[in-house]
Design a protein around this motif. Structure first.
Motif, PDB file in Angstrom:
ATOM      1  N   SER A   1     -38.331 -17.805 -63.720  1.00 37.39           N
ATOM      2  CA  SER A   1     -39.222 -17.760 -62.567  1.00 37.39           C
ATOM      3  C   SER A   1     -38.654 -18.362 -61.295  1.00 37.39           C
ATOM      4  CB  SER A   1     -40.547 -18.456 -62.915  1.00 37.39           C
ATOM      5  OG  SER A   1     -41.248 -17.729 -63.900  1.00 37.39           O
ATOM      6  N   CYS A   2     -37.346 -18.568 -61.247  1.00 31.83           N
ATOM      7  CA  CYS A   2     -36.741 -19.106 -60.028  1.00 31.83           C
ATOM      8  C   CYS A   2     -36.785 -18.062 -58.909  1.00 31.83           C
ATOM      9  CB  CYS A   2     -35.306 -19.535 -60.292  1.00 31.83           C
ATOM     10  SG  CYS A   2     -35.147 -20.845 -61.519  1.00 31.83           S
ATOM     11  N   GLU A   3     -36.675 -18.540 -57.697  1.00 30.98           N
ATOM     12  CA  GLU A   3     -36.706 -17.690 -56.520  1.00 30.98           C
ATOM     13  C   GLU A   3     -35.674 -16.560 -56.626  1.00 30.98           C
ATOM     14  OE1 GLU A   3     -36.296 -18.237 -51.635  1.00 30.98           O
ATOM     15  OE2 GLU A   3     -35.749 -19.865 -52.997  1.00 30.98           O
ATOM     16  N   THR A   4     -36.094 -15.337 -56.296  1.00 28.98           N
ATOM     17  CA  THR A   4     -35.270 -14.105 -56.287  1.00 28.98           C
ATOM     18  C   THR A   4     -34.901 -13.606 -57.675  1.00 28.98           C
ATOM     19  OG1 THR A   4     -33.040 -15.131 -56.172  1.00 28.98           O
ATOM     20  CG2 THR A   4     -34.236 -14.844 -54.094  1.00 28.98           C
TER      21      THR A   4
ATOM     22  N   ILE B   1     -28.764 -18.813 -56.861  1.00 30.26           N
ATOM     23  CA  ILE B   1     -28.541 -19.661 -58.026  1.00 30.26           C
ATOM     24  C   ILE B   1     -29.243 -20.996 -57.786  1.00 30.26           C
ATOM     25  CG2 ILE B   1     -26.805 -20.857 -59.400  1.00 30.26           C
ATOM     26  CD1 ILE B   1     -24.850 -18.639 -58.665  1.00 30.26           C
ATOM     27  N   PRO B   2     -30.191 -21.387 -58.649  1.00 24.58           N
ATOM     28  CA  PRO B   2     -30.968 -22.611 -58.394  1.00 24.58           C
ATOM     29  C   PRO B   2     -30.125 -23.864 -58.579  1.00 24.58           C
ATOM     30  CG  PRO B   2     -31.579 -21.653 -60.501  1.00 24.58           C
ATOM     31  CD  PRO B   2     -30.664 -20.667 -59.855  1.00 24.58           C
ATOM     32  N   PRO B   3     -30.564 -24.982 -57.995  1.00 14.81           N
ATOM     33  CA  PRO B   3     -29.817 -26.242 -58.128  1.00 14.81           C
ATOM     34  C   PRO B   3     -29.648 -26.635 -59.594  1.00 14.81           C
ATOM     35  CG  PRO B   3     -31.517 -26.435 -56.452  1.00 14.81           C
ATOM     36  CD  PRO B   3     -31.758 -25.139 -57.155  1.00 14.81           C
ATOM     37  N   GLY B   4     -28.448 -27.020 -59.962  1.00 21.86           N
ATOM     38  CA  GLY B   4     -28.191 -27.481 -61.324  1.00 21.86           C
ATOM     39  C   GLY B   4     -28.075 -26.386 -62.357  1.00 21.86           C
TER      40      GLY B   4
ATOM     41  N   GLU C   1     -32.031 -17.969 -66.255  1.00 21.49           N
ATOM     42  CA  GLU C   1     -31.200 -19.175 -66.324  1.00 21.49           C
ATOM     43  C   GLU C   1     -31.386 -19.713 -67.733  1.00 21.49           C
ATOM     44  OE1 GLU C   1     -30.468 -22.352 -66.800  1.00 21.49           O
ATOM     45  OE2 GLU C   1     -28.611 -22.235 -65.658  1.00 21.49           O
ATOM     46  N   ARG C   2     -30.383 -19.478 -68.590  1.00 25.21           N
ATOM     47  CA  ARG C   2     -30.550 -19.733 -70.017  1.00 25.21           C
ATOM     48  C   ARG C   2     -30.701 -21.218 -70.341  1.00 25.21           C
ATOM     49  NH1 ARG C   2     -32.003 -14.673 -71.622  1.00 25.21           N
ATOM     50  NH2 ARG C   2     -30.308 -13.171 -71.337  1.00 25.21           N
ATOM     51  N   ALA C   3     -30.053 -22.102 -69.571  1.00 26.70           N
ATOM     52  CA  ALA C   3     -30.240 -23.528 -69.832  1.00 26.70           C
ATOM     53  C   ALA C   3     -31.686 -23.927 -69.570  1.00 26.70           C
ATOM     54  CB  ALA C   3     -29.283 -24.354 -68.975  1.00 26.70           C
ATOM     55  N   TYR C   4     -32.255 -23.426 -68.467  1.00 31.86           N
ATOM     56  CA  TYR C   4     -33.675 -23.687 -68.187  1.00 31.86           C
ATOM     57  C   TYR C   4     -34.556 -23.074 -69.262  1.00 31.86           C
ATOM     58  CZ  TYR C   4     -32.456 -24.830 -63.273  1.00 31.86           C
ATOM     59  OH  TYR C   4     -31.954 -25.363 -62.127  1.00 31.86           O
TER      60      TYR C   4
END
Length: 288
Positions: free
Chosen positions: A179-182, A117-120, A162-165
């Motif tokens: 496109s975040c890691e994993t 899970i990415p930061p934020g 990540e829907r917010a992103y």
């Protein structure tokens, strides 16, 4: 026949799982399962070696990590809202032409690897999808029959979002939320197109979160079928061997508002008929 890659991340070795479930070493035929292998008729060579009985069993294979079945894809193309019910739960009308976006190829990981899970992050979502793996270079294809000849096979893909992103903080640029890691577990196997008895449009696909059902649908419900997607995409870009196309997800995601988004400690499981099963633990990047 199920092509796979096993071993530590970055040091996987190519293998094949035969009809009896025995994992066999194919390093005598190729160093890896990648675009070059697919373009060089590698699947046919493995099939011939299996039939000849010349491939040794891989000792201890069942204890090894399972990696993504395709190494180093040059592109991961994605199709949005390709199931009418998913488009509806997203608040959109069904598209009249395929909606295309990209994921960074380095999002591709193994089917049992942790998802970070990415930061934020606020709205991490699951999406079970049928993945097309391209077997030969394709551009300006004229019909779906021609498109089918350029498909090496199919796999289970998890298009983590990540829907917010994706929709809020990025100004609606979908790839930023994809496109975040994993964020793209793939596999466990690459199943050759010829080994799907009823083709790509007769597969049930499912997802579960912490053991509770989320998605349960069929690729028959896709608005644009697998062969049509390859034909369509070939008119806008050149597809290369080893490229992956995520073909869209059915209804039942957290974006619908019916389920909570994912949190650290959650477990997501996905499966597609004939293509295998995935399982991922969600972890915070701060504990990775």
């Amino acid at each position: 026949m199920q092509l796979m890659r096993v071993g530590p991340a970055g040091r996987e070795r190519p293998a094949v799982r035969d009809g009896e479930g025995v994992i066999r070493d194919i390093t005598s035929l190729t160093d890896d399962i990648d675009g070059a292998f697919l373009a060089d008729d590698g699947i046919a060579q493995v099939r011939a070696a299996l039939e000849a009985g010349t491939l040794p069993a891989l000792p201890g294979a069942e204890e090894l990590r399972v990696g993504a079945p395709v190494a180093r894809p040059s592109a991961v193309l994605c199709v949005g809202q390709n199931y009418a019910a998913h488009a509806a739960e997203s608040g959109s009308e069904p598209p009249t032409a395929p909606i295309i976006f990209f994921k960074h190829p380095n999002t591709v990981v193994g089917p049992y690897d942790d998802v970070l899970i990415p930061p934020g992050a606020e709205k991490v979502d699951w999406e079970v999808e049928l993945a097309i793996v391209i077997g030969s270079r394709a551009s300006y294809l004229q019909n779906t029959e021609d498109a089918a000849r350029h498909i090496a096979g199919y796999a289970v893909s998890h298009d983590v979002s990540e829907r917010a992103y994706q929709l809020d903080v990025s100004g609606g640029q979908w790839s930023k939320g994809k496109s975040c890691e994993t964020f793209n577990p793939l596999g466990p196997w690459l199943v050759p197109a010829d080994d799907l008895p009823e083709g790509p449009q007769a597969l049930n696909l499912r997802s579960r979160v912490n053991g509770e059902d989320r998605q349960n649908s069929s690729t028959a419900d896709m608005i644009f079928g697998a062969h049509e997607l390859v034909r369509h995409l070939s008119h806008y870009l050149t597809l290369e061997p080893g490229d992956i196309i995520n073909t869209g997800t059915p209804q039942g995601v957290a974006l619908s508002g019916r389920f909570p988004y994912l949190e650290a400690g959650d477990v997501v499981e996905l499966d597609i008929d004939h293509l295998g099963h995935q399982r991922q633990l969600l972890r915070d990047t701060r504990t990775a």
